[in-house]
Design an enzyme around this catalytic site. Structure first.
Site, PDB file in Angstrom:
ATOM      1  N   CYS A 100      44.299  32.376  58.416  1.00  0.00           N
ATOM      2  CA  CYS A 100      43.768  31.397  59.372  1.00  0.00           C
ATOM      3  C   CYS A 100      42.804  30.468  58.645  1.00  0.00           C
ATOM      4  CB  CYS A 100      43.057  32.140  60.498  1.00  0.00           C
ATOM      5  SG  CYS A 100      42.043  31.079  61.529  1.00  0.00           S
ATOM      6  N   CYS A 104      41.395  24.577  63.712  1.00  0.00           N
ATOM      7  CA  CYS A 104      42.184  24.024  64.821  1.00  0.00           C
ATOM      8  C   CYS A 104      41.508  24.153  66.182  1.00  0.00           C
ATOM      9  CB  CYS A 104      43.552  24.700  64.895  1.00  0.00           C
ATOM     10  SG  CYS A 104      44.271  25.068  63.306  1.00  0.00           S
ATOM     11  N   THR A 191      36.158  32.114  65.474  1.00  0.00           N
ATOM     12  CA  THR A 191      36.839  31.765  64.220  1.00  0.00           C
ATOM     13  C   THR A 191      36.044  30.731  63.422  1.00  0.00           C
ATOM     14  OG1 THR A 191      39.012  32.233  65.101  1.00  0.00           O
ATOM     15  CG2 THR A 191      38.910  30.615  63.333  1.00  0.00           C
ATOM     16  N   GLU A 257      35.760  35.679  61.555  1.00  0.00           N
ATOM     17  CA  GLU A 257      35.343  35.709  62.955  1.00  0.00           C
ATOM     18  C   GLU A 257      33.945  36.306  63.027  1.00  0.00           C
ATOM     19  OE1 GLU A 257      38.269  37.597  62.188  1.00  0.00           O
ATOM     20  OE2 GLU A 257      39.477  35.776  62.366  1.00  0.00           O
ATOM     21  N   HIS A 292      46.071  24.394  72.270  1.00  0.00           N
ATOM     22  CA  HIS A 292      45.834  25.453  71.290  1.00  0.00           C
ATOM     23  C   HIS A 292      47.015  26.416  71.171  1.00  0.00           C
ATOM     24  CE1 HIS A 292      43.289  27.243  68.429  1.00  0.00           C
ATOM     25  NE2 HIS A 292      43.004  28.343  69.101  1.00  0.00           N
ATOM     26  N   TYR A 296      49.420  27.425  67.398  1.00  0.00           N
ATOM     27  CA  TYR A 296      49.787  28.695  66.761  1.00  0.00           C
ATOM     28  C   TYR A 296      51.072  28.606  65.940  1.00  0.00           C
ATOM     29  CZ  TYR A 296      45.856  31.514  67.879  1.00  0.00           C
ATOM     30  OH  TYR A 296      44.590  32.036  67.866  1.00  0.00           O
ATOM     31  N   CYS A 298      50.801  27.419  63.335  1.00  0.00           N
ATOM     32  CA  CYS A 298      50.189  27.823  62.049  1.00  0.00           C
ATOM     33  C   CYS A 298      50.829  29.117  61.532  1.00  0.00           C
ATOM     34  CB  CYS A 298      48.680  28.013  62.202  1.00  0.00           C
ATOM     35  SG  CYS A 298      48.229  29.414  63.254  1.00  0.00           S
ATOM     36  N   GLU A 446      45.286  38.178  65.794  1.00  0.00           N
ATOM     37  CA  GLU A 446      44.962  36.819  66.246  1.00  0.00           C
ATOM     38  C   GLU A 446      46.164  36.212  66.972  1.00  0.00           C
ATOM     39  OE1 GLU A 446      43.901  33.884  63.189  1.00  0.00           O
ATOM     40  OE2 GLU A 446      42.195  33.375  64.452  1.00  0.00           O
TER      41      GLU A 446
HETATM   42  C1  LIG Z   1      41.161  36.886  65.429  1.00  0.00           C
HETATM   43  C2  LIG Z   1      40.699  36.209  66.670  1.00  0.00           C
HETATM   44  C3  LIG Z   1      40.158  34.930  66.593  1.00  0.00           C
HETATM   45  C4  LIG Z   1      39.689  34.293  67.737  1.00  0.00           C
HETATM   46  N1  LIG Z   1      39.099  33.052  67.635  1.00  0.00           N
HETATM   47  C5  LIG Z   1      38.518  32.484  68.731  1.00  0.00           C
HETATM   48  C6  LIG Z   1      37.798  31.251  68.635  1.00  0.00           C
HETATM   49  O1  LIG Z   1      37.700  30.639  67.582  1.00  0.00           O
HETATM   50  N2  LIG Z   1      37.214  30.743  69.743  1.00  0.00           N
HETATM   51  C7  LIG Z   1      37.296  31.360  70.927  1.00  0.00           C
HETATM   52  O2  LIG Z   1      36.732  30.862  71.898  1.00  0.00           O
HETATM   53  N3  LIG Z   1      37.954  32.551  71.067  1.00  0.00           N
HETATM   54  C8  LIG Z   1      38.560  33.111  69.998  1.00  0.00           C
HETATM   55  N4  LIG Z   1      39.247  34.306  70.125  1.00  0.00           N
HETATM   56  C9  LIG Z   1      39.192  34.987  71.401  1.00  0.00           C
HETATM   57  C10 LIG Z   1      40.495  35.091  72.178  1.00  0.00           C
HETATM   58  O3  LIG Z   1      40.736  33.918  72.904  1.00  0.00           O
HETATM   59  C11 LIG Z   1      40.344  36.329  73.069  1.00  0.00           C
HETATM   60  O4  LIG Z   1      40.459  37.455  72.226  1.00  0.00           O
HETATM   61  C12 LIG Z   1      41.350  36.404  74.189  1.00  0.00           C
HETATM   62  O5  LIG Z   1      41.109  35.392  75.133  1.00  0.00           O
HETATM   63  C13 LIG Z   1      41.325  37.780  74.865  1.00  0.00           C
HETATM   64  O6  LIG Z   1      40.036  38.117  75.252  1.00  0.00           O
HETATM   65  P1  LIG Z   1      39.418  39.521  74.844  1.00  0.00           P
HETATM   66  O7  LIG Z   1      39.588  39.674  73.368  1.00  0.00           O
HETATM   67  O8  LIG Z   1      38.047  39.566  75.391  1.00  0.00           O
HETATM   68  O9  LIG Z   1      40.332  40.607  75.495  1.00  0.00           O
HETATM   69  P2  LIG Z   1      40.288  41.132  76.964  1.00  0.00           P
HETATM   70  O10 LIG Z   1      39.950  40.024  77.903  1.00  0.00           O
HETATM   71  O11 LIG Z   1      39.459  42.347  77.054  1.00  0.00           O
HETATM   72  O12 LIG Z   1      41.809  41.507  77.201  1.00  0.00           O
HETATM   73  C14 LIG Z   1      42.370  42.775  76.893  1.00  0.00           C
HETATM   74  C15 LIG Z   1      43.529  43.030  77.836  1.00  0.00           C
HETATM   75  O13 LIG Z   1      43.058  43.084  79.177  1.00  0.00           O
HETATM   76  C16 LIG Z   1      43.751  42.139  79.990  1.00  0.00           C
HETATM   77  N5  LIG Z   1      42.776  41.569  80.948  1.00  0.00           N
HETATM   78  C17 LIG Z   1      41.515  41.156  80.691  1.00  0.00           C
HETATM   79  N6  LIG Z   1      40.923  40.685  81.809  1.00  0.00           N
HETATM   80  C18 LIG Z   1      41.835  40.796  82.776  1.00  0.00           C
HETATM   81  C19 LIG Z   1      41.813  40.486  84.170  1.00  0.00           C
HETATM   82  N7  LIG Z   1      40.748  39.973  84.749  1.00  0.00           N
HETATM   83  N8  LIG Z   1      42.944  40.731  84.870  1.00  0.00           N
HETATM   84  C20 LIG Z   1      44.034  41.243  84.283  1.00  0.00           C
HETATM   85  N9  LIG Z   1      44.101  41.581  82.968  1.00  0.00           N
HETATM   86  C21 LIG Z   1      43.024  41.359  82.241  1.00  0.00           C
HETATM   87  C22 LIG Z   1      44.289  41.102  79.028  1.00  0.00           C
HETATM   88  O14 LIG Z   1      45.428  40.429  79.540  1.00  0.00           O
HETATM   89  C23 LIG Z   1      44.602  41.942  77.817  1.00  0.00           C
HETATM   90  O15 LIG Z   1      45.853  42.517  77.925  1.00  0.00           O
HETATM   91  C24 LIG Z   1      39.769  34.941  68.990  1.00  0.00           C
HETATM   92  C25 LIG Z   1      40.337  36.217  69.069  1.00  0.00           C
HETATM   93  C26 LIG Z   1      40.792  36.844  67.935  1.00  0.00           C
HETATM   94  C27 LIG Z   1      41.366  38.232  68.049  1.00  0.00           C
HETATM   95  S1  SF4 Z   2      45.601  27.676  65.138  1.00  0.00           S
HETATM   96 FE1  SF4 Z   2      45.994  29.228  63.591  1.00  0.00          FE
HETATM   97  S2  SF4 Z   2      45.022  28.591  61.688  1.00  0.00           S
HETATM   98 FE2  SF4 Z   2      44.270  27.299  63.346  1.00  0.00          FE
HETATM   99  S3  SF4 Z   2      42.351  28.259  63.935  1.00  0.00           S
HETATM  100 FE3  SF4 Z   2      43.923  29.113  65.300  1.00  0.00          FE
HETATM  101  S4  SF4 Z   2      44.767  30.949  64.298  1.00  0.00           S
HETATM  102 FE4  SF4 Z   2      43.528  29.804  62.784  1.00  0.00          FE
END
Ligand SMILES: Cc1cc2nc3c(=O)[nH]c(=O)nc-3n(C[C@H](O)[C@H](O)[C@H](O)COP(=O)(O)OP(=O)(O)OC[C@H]3O[C@@H](n4cnc5c(N)ncnc54)[C@H](O)[C@@H]3O)c2cc1C
Ligand code: SF4
Length: 501
Positions: A100, A104, A191, A257, A292, A296, A298, A446
């Site tokens: 990553c 983006c 990220t 992250e 966004h 992906y 990417c 991710e």
């Molecule tokens: C490597 C990585 C990079 C990331 N980078 C960014 C970033 O740059 N900026 C940013 O803003 N975010 C970032 N994210 C966050 C990403 O958008 C969230 O991980 C994602 O939205 C899921 O949220 P959570 O991780 O809190 O999981 P959870 O919300 O805990 O979800 C876990 C599970 O529970 C379910 N769930 C959760 N709430 C509910 C509900 N109310 N009803 C039903 N099902 C539910 C989900 O569908 C899922 O299956 C990143 C995540 C990762 C892993």
């Molecule tokens: S779109 Fe892909 S490379 Fe760009 S910030 Fe998200 S995961 Fe990283």
């Protein structure tokens, strides 16, 4: 910033001597730029600058906002091709880094805010769009990195922000003054945040009137007072401390992250882009995730690398012509191109919003991201199948350097006669890195959760799939009596599909 950042090297320099409170492994890190665990993530982001110099058409675009070419990551789409080229650039950077490259989220946040601030101003006669354009001009002129901070820690997922026992589990305004606002709370999984110059905070869920204080969008310098960063560790990250290059699998590049904690952080009025207009949180999230989820694409660049690695190890093992291996490589390619196909189609089938910015097709962008939550896992499974078990039972680089072990390892870990054992080990380590090591964070988890977990895309697809229209099509052919015009009046998605423009 004294002068605009023009290269990867300038970019690295721009990260030095900042006063950032950053923890990693329980310790404060004074100089992230030189830290062996952090450095590969900076290298990955630096590539976004270098590519802009090496391939201007791919990684820069003409911005009518400042009247010159800017890094594509800071450009708001002025035509469908701009979105298409974002995707092409993302695939290329994925190919060059195998991880990553972190820029983006900011790009997609800028594209979203162009139209959202315009729409709020239209309704409330506020001046968010001017604030936003002022910020965008500064960002484009200086060529800075913007991190997009949307995801709150969220606490109990069944509760809205104002219902949480601890109000800080979502970022919110704690004080309003004539000059601006103070915010408190945290953003999780952010990220590239430490590698950025600015953060744009945005709400993470649709909001109601009771959540008004959570309806906040603004820009904050990464080194603003009262922010704490806690670095997220990644699988096998300690290998970067061992002084070994081969065992890391990808010594040069990784993602990043961190958890960001805001404890009364000030945002001045001119950097606020939404403040209390809670009904705009939902369209903001819809538009951001639309951009966004096709970003992906990417991951197809990473897919290209892994497919290449699987083909290489098959070659080194002496089985490149075996039918099932060739078939598995074909399958990996099919899956990868299906992601690319839906992503790029989403960009081609874009449309213009009132602000003048172009936005992608949401059915196709959500379909793209839904594929991304699944296909990289299958591609990894096939790569591991072709790689063989040695990928996870290999001795360390130190063993290969030990005088007594080395001849034994070179004798017994030999593949094809004309291939160096070291090269065989290197490619296996890369496969390990991408399928269960440090860059599996970027390629797998991710892919699963970034831009929203799989169910989030299915909710959008259910909402937007225009089932009533499809029902009428079937009823018409089945000879069921319907009003004929209902099959000739296209709903939104099909208006775009059959558009003559
Ligand atoms: C490597 C990585 C990079 C990331 N980078 C960014 C970033 O740059 N900026 C940013 O803003 N975010 C970032 N994210 C966050 C990403 O958008 C969230 O991980 C994602 O939205 C899921 O949220 P959570 O991780 O809190 O999981 P959870 O919300 O805990 O979800 C876990 C599970 O529970 C379910 N769930 C959760 N709430 C509910 C509900 N109310 N009803 C039903 N099902 C539910 C989900 O569908 C899922 O299956 C990143 C995540 C990762 C892993
Ligand atoms: S779109 Fe892909 S490379 Fe760009 S910030 Fe998200 S995961 Fe990283």
């Amino acid at each position: 910033m004294d002068k605009p950042i023009q290269s990867g090297e300038d970019y690295r320099e721009s990260l030095r001597n900042r006063n950032i409170k950053l923890y990693l492994f329980g310790e404060l890190i004074k100089s992230p730029v030189n830290h062996p665990i952090i450095k590969p993530s900076i290298n990955a982001l630096a590539k976004t600058y270098d590519l802009a110099n090496e391939d201007e058409e791919l990684a820069t675009a003409y911005s009518s906002i400042i009247g010159k070419r800017v890094n594509r990551f800071l450009h708001v789409a002025e035509k469908p091709e701009d979105l298409v080229f974002q995707n092409k650039m993302q695939r290329r950077l994925g190919q060059l880094t195998g991880t990553c490259f972190q820029r983006c989220v900011g790009m997609d946040a800028l594209n979203t805010l162009h139209s959202i601030t315009f729409d709020i101003d239209k309704k409330y006669h506020t001046s968010y769009h001017q604030n936003f354009l002022g910020f965008l001009k500064m960002a484009q002129e200086n060529n800075v990195v913007i991190g997009g901070a949307m995801t709150d820690p969220k606490g109990d997922r069944s509760k809205k922000p104002h219902e949480q026992e601890d109000p800080d589990l979502y970022v919110h305004v704690v004080e309003r003054t004539d000059n601006g606002i103070y915010i408190k709370g945290a953003k999780a999984h952010q990220t590239g945040c430490i590698n950025s110059h600015w953060l744009i905070i945005m709400p993470n869920t649709s909001l109601s009137e009771e959540d008004k204080d959570y309806a906040i969008v603004g820009a904050i310098p990464v080194d603003a007072p009262n922010i704490t960063y806690i670095y997220g560790r990644q699988s096998n990250d300690l290998r970067h401390l061992e002084g070994s290059q081969i065992d890391t699998g990808n010594f040069s590049f990784s993602g990043q992250e961190a958890l960001i904690i805001f404890d009364r952080v000030f945002i001045p009025n001119n950097l606020i882009f939404l403040n209390g207009e809670y009904e705009f949180a939902a369209p903001l999230i819809d538009r951001f995730t639309n951009y966004h989820r096709r970003s992906y694409v990417c991951k197809t660049g990473l897919g290209d690398v892994l497919i290449g690695a699987a083909a290489t190890i098959a070659d080194y093992n002496g089985v490149p012509k075996v039918a099932h291996v060739k078939d598995k490589l074909v399958e990996m390619n099919c899956l990868n191109e299906t992601i690319y196909g839906t992503g790029i189609a989403s960009s081609y089938q874009s449309y213009q919003l009132d602000s003048g910015a172009w936005i992608c097709d949401e059915i196709l962008s959500n379909t793209c991201k839904q594929h991304v939550t699944r296909f990289p896992y299958e591609i990894c499974r096939l790569a591991q199948d072709i790689a063989g078990g040695l990928m996870v039972t290999l001795p360390s680089e130190k063993d290969f350097k030990n005088e007594e072990e080395s001849p034994l390892l070179h004798k017994y870990l030999k593949g094809r006669k004309d291939v160096l054992v070291e090269n065989r080990v290197r490619i296996l380590r890369l496969i390990e890195n991408m399928t269960l090591g440090r860059n599996a964070v970027a390629y797998l988890t991710e892919s699963m959760h970034g831009a929203g977990s799989p169910q989030a895309q299915r909710i959008v697809l259910f909402r937007k799939m225009e089932l009533e229209f499809k029902k009428k099509l079937s009823q018409n052919l089945a000879g069921i009596e319907i009003e004929k015009k209902t099959i000739n009046e296209f709903p939104q998605f099909y208006k775009r599909v059959f558009s003559k423009d």
